[in-house]
Every structure is written in C-alpha cells, then in structure tokens.
Motif scaffolding. Sequence first.
Motif, short mmCIF file in Angstrom:
data_model
loop_
_atom_site.label_atom_id
_atom_site.label_comp_id
_atom_site.label_asym_id
_atom_site.label_seq_id
_atom_site.Cartn_x
_atom_site.Cartn_y
_atom_site.Cartn_z
N PHE A 163 0.89 -1.18 0.12
CA PHE A 163 -0.11 -0.01 -0.01
C PHE A 163 1.07 1.18 0.17
O PHE A 163 1.92 1.40 0.81
CB PHE A 163 -0.78 -0.03 1.26
N ALA A 164 0.61 2.23 -0.71
CA ALA A 164 1.06 3.49 -0.85
C ALA A 164 2.73 3.50 -1.01
O ALA A 164 3.37 3.78 -0.11
CB ALA A 164 0.86 4.34 0.47
N LEU A 165 3.30 3.06 -2.13
CA LEU A 165 4.64 3.07 -2.29
C LEU A 165 4.98 4.63 -2.38
O LEU A 165 4.31 5.51 -2.76
CB LEU A 165 4.95 2.36 -3.54
N HIS A 166 6.25 5.00 -1.97
CA HIS A 166 6.61 6.33 -2.17
C HIS A 166 8.18 6.35 -2.47
O HIS A 166 8.95 5.53 -2.03
CB HIS A 166 6.53 7.34 -1.17
N GLY A 167 8.54 7.40 -3.17
CA GLY A 167 10.15 7.49 -3.60
C GLY A 167 10.30 6.55 -4.86
O GLY A 167 9.33 5.59 -5.12
#
Length: 515
Positions: A163-167
């Motif tokens: 859930f919600a990968l970032h970068g």
Amino acid sequence: MIRLLFSICLLLSANISYAVSKHVKAVYEEHCASCHASNRLGAMGPALLPENLKRLPKKKAFSVIADGRAASQMPGYSDKISKEDIQALVEYVYTPLPYIPRWGIKEIKNSHLIHFKSGSLGDRPVFNADMLNLFIVVEIGDHHATVLDGDKFEPVHRFKTRFALHGGPKFSAEGRYVYFASRDGWISKYDIYNLKTVAEIRAGINTRNLAVSGDGKFVLVGNYLPHSLVVLDAENLKPVKVIAVEDKDGKSSRVSAVYAAAPRNSFIAALKDIPEVWEIYYNDKHAPVYDGLVHDYRHSEAIADKSSFPVRRIELDDYLDDFQFDQSYTHLMGAARNAKNGQVVNLDIRRKVADLELTGLPHLGSGITWEYKGHPVMATPNFKKAEISIIDMVTWKTIKNIKTLGPGFFMRSHENSKYAWADVFFGPNNEAVHIIDKDTLEIVKTLKPSPGKNAAHVEFDRYGKHVVLSVWDMDGELIIYNADTLKEIKRLPMKKPSGKYNVFNKISRSEGTSH
Ligand code: DHE
C-alpha cells in the motif's frame, strides 16, 4: 465556591472525553484492529497514524471508512458504524501516539517474509524484451506496478505492490532486481527476470525511501518513525543493523531521505531535525579515517557487528531536507523546507561551500543536470513558486528562473535529448507540462495532453528517443512521445500512474533522471 465549580466542570469534561475516547477505542477494536493493529501501527492494513495519513484529507478518510476503498481489502462500514462514530474514528486515527513507537531489530525480523529463497528461481528472463530498456511503472491508484517493454511500449506484467509506495524504486547494479519502499515501511524485493516478489520486510512504521549500495550488497531505509536508518542485506532483506539517528547529545531526528553515492562507496542521509548530513560507509575498507567518524550509537542495534556502517557526520548551518548530487558526487545541493536559501556542501571537505539563491520550496530531489555554455547547470522545480530555477554549478549562481504555469514536482531529461520536461503539479494549470530547450533555457512547447487531468512525471527510454508521461488519475494513462518531434505516439490506460523508472537510465545514473 467558583473554584470548586470550576474543578467539578474540569473533572466532568475530562470524564466525558475519557468516555468518548474509550467508546471510540472500542469501536476501533471491534472493526479496525484486526487489520490495522490495536496500536494503529498497521498489520495487513496500513498504519493509521497522522504521520502516515498526511496526504489523506479527513473528509476522504471519512468516506473510506464509510464506503470502503476500491481495489483493496478495505470494506465500507456505513451499515455497521454510525456517522458520529465514523467521525470519531477519523479524529482518533489522526491523533498522534503519545510515544515514539518501537520498531527495532526484533520487530523488523518478525515481519520478514521470504517468498522465494535466493537461488530458487531461474537466472534468465522469462520473457523477451531488452532488460535494460524496461520501465517499472508505479500505479498508486490501486497499488500495483507494471513492467513495461521500453521498445514496444507494451506491458509485460502487472503485479500488486504494498500500500502507498513512495520514492523511486531502486535497482540492483545489473538491473535484475528492483526494491520498493511503502510509506508504511514495507520494503519489497522484486525479481524482474522471474516477475516475482521474492522477499519483504517491514523496516519502519513511517518510511521515507530506500537506497541500494553501489556494490549491491545492502539496502538502506530512512524512517520518520521511529527515528532510524535500517540496513538490510540486499540478498534476502534480512536486517543487519538499525542505526539510531541522534546528534552528539542524544537528540533524535527523522530521516528526510537516503541516497546511494556509489562513486563514494557510501550512502548519504539528510536529517530533518538535526542540522547535519550523514555519510554512511557500507564497506569499511572505503571508510576514510576522519575525526567525526562514529562507529556506534548508544541506541543502535546490530545482528553481528555493531561497529559496521560507520557514520561520518557533517555539521551544517541549517537543516537539509531535500538534495541533489552533482554528477561526480562531490557536492550536494540541498534545501531546507523552511529556509530561504539552499546550500552547497562539499562532501570531501565536509562543510558548506556556497549558498544557493533558492526561495520558495525547491524540490531538489527531482532536479536534473546538463551542460550549458560550457558549464554544468542544475535545474530544479519548485513546490511553491511557478518557476524552474537554473543554477550554474561552477559559480553556484542562479542564472535563470523560468516562469511556468504553476509550481511543479518533477523534471526529466536525457543526455541524448535537447529538451528538459517539467510538469505543473499544483494549481489550476496542473494539466500542463512544459518542454524547455536546454540550449536557450526557454519553454518551447506546453502540452495539455488530457485537459482537466493532472499530467506529471516523465521518464525517457534508455536511448533518449521516447518520453513517457503520466496522467495522474484513476482513469489515467501513460502517454508516449517522440522525444525529438514531441509528437504523441501511443496511450496506455493505467490506474493513477505516478513514477516511471527506466532500468538503464537508473543504473547508469543518467544526468537527466533522479538517482
Ligand atoms: Fe515524494 C520521491 C519527498 C510528497 C511522489 N519524494 C521523493 C523523494 C523525496 C520525496 C525525498 C526522493 C526519494 C527517492 O526517490 O528515493 N514527497 C516528498 C515529500 O517531502 C512530500 C512533499 C511530502 C510527503 O508526503 O512525504 C512528498 N511525493 C509526494 C506526493 O504527494 C507524491 C506526488 C505522491 C505520492 O506517491 O506520495 C510523491 N515522490 C513521489 C515520486 C517520487 C518521489 C513518484 C519518485 C520520483 C522519481 O522519479 O525518482
């Protein structure tokens, strides 16, 4: 008498709020805790803490609880929980925890999942395509990623992510593996040859991003919660060391971001609450003997050798939030979120060597570099100002502020392209993308490929011949352009595609992409 009445009122109001919070906690325990954990740190579902929910407006959180979240395990509760209780749950999950939660080696180890042991999968790609011209496309709309053939521009495979990968996801040196970080701290290792997630581990509760060492042996994860840097073995993601992020007096700090500085055999970490930048050596042989090289921190934990991964702290005048390296990795150009000026730090001599005229909120992590009139220049978008700043990297002077249709998030170019692309991410014109001539520093074209929808973040193919642009919408698209003629070639439907990452450009550290 008045005093007595006042005390009674205080007691009553304390009791009411205690009763309310007890009730909300019971509702939470009944409906939410099995997926999000009683302590709200997340389990199968994401952590429900204000730090993790920052980008979700409370109104939206209300509708997620009431109606559920499409393409996820989250059901709607409007038939089970009253509107008042849903509102109280929203307030509850946006209330900070009264303590900094612990997430040490033990907790990290307990979360470790090995789906495929190393060596158990084949050593050849299971599909036909140029492995170095693949793109990994992150689709944040429904938490998936797509492996895209960068010659035919056809999807090879689509898979579920955390859930919600970032970068940006980061590749191993030869490009076979890609590592993802989610905002909830999950790190996943994906084998592109076999199209399989091979290992996962939760390295933090609120994570910023990850970096992979130049020798491919280690992954470093930077966390907001807890205040730590976590070293993982890149082979199977086993935890190696948890470095407590503290200054000399024990004041702890969140980590803004971590990057690999492969030519220096080190990682660089920007800290949010301590005016220092850290260089962390992953190979002791390369660690220079300097004063200020710290081998251990009181609160760090390691599986084997506590003295490994020595930290060299560079003290600064100001906090460093976001930064970019020059191509030699000698300097970093940084900006603090609350500062008026940027700063240039020479990593070899370990001090600030220049100030940058950068106001607003430059997003240096998305900056790029190229050669302009015999000097290297750096270009950075700005979160707050409708302009792109161009900085001469010899004199460190701002040579131009290019006016745009609104503040932007991402920039890209390629060694073989005469253009730099910059999006407008914020404001009423966020459907626009500017194309800048790198020789004249003028905007030569502004595209509005999907009127009314945010168009943002581009990535070039390995040859610099094509550009891939995202339309950030649940009914979104990737749009492929010819990088020279700027003509549209193809559209591919995607669920809110955010970043796209070309294997070759990343592993060769192209000057036109993020590192
Ligand atoms: Fe990002 C990269 C910080 C909000 C999408 N973002 C980065 C990086 C940093 C950063 C330091 C570089 C790390 C890396 O690539 O390894 N981002 C921040 C913030 O501080 C900010 C403003 C607030 C926050 O919530 O953390 C922020 N970022 C966002 C978003 O709201 C975006 C648009 C949507 C999302 O997915 O969260 C977003 N950030 C991205 C993307 C990258 C990124 C797609 C990778 C860019 C790349 O091409 O390398």
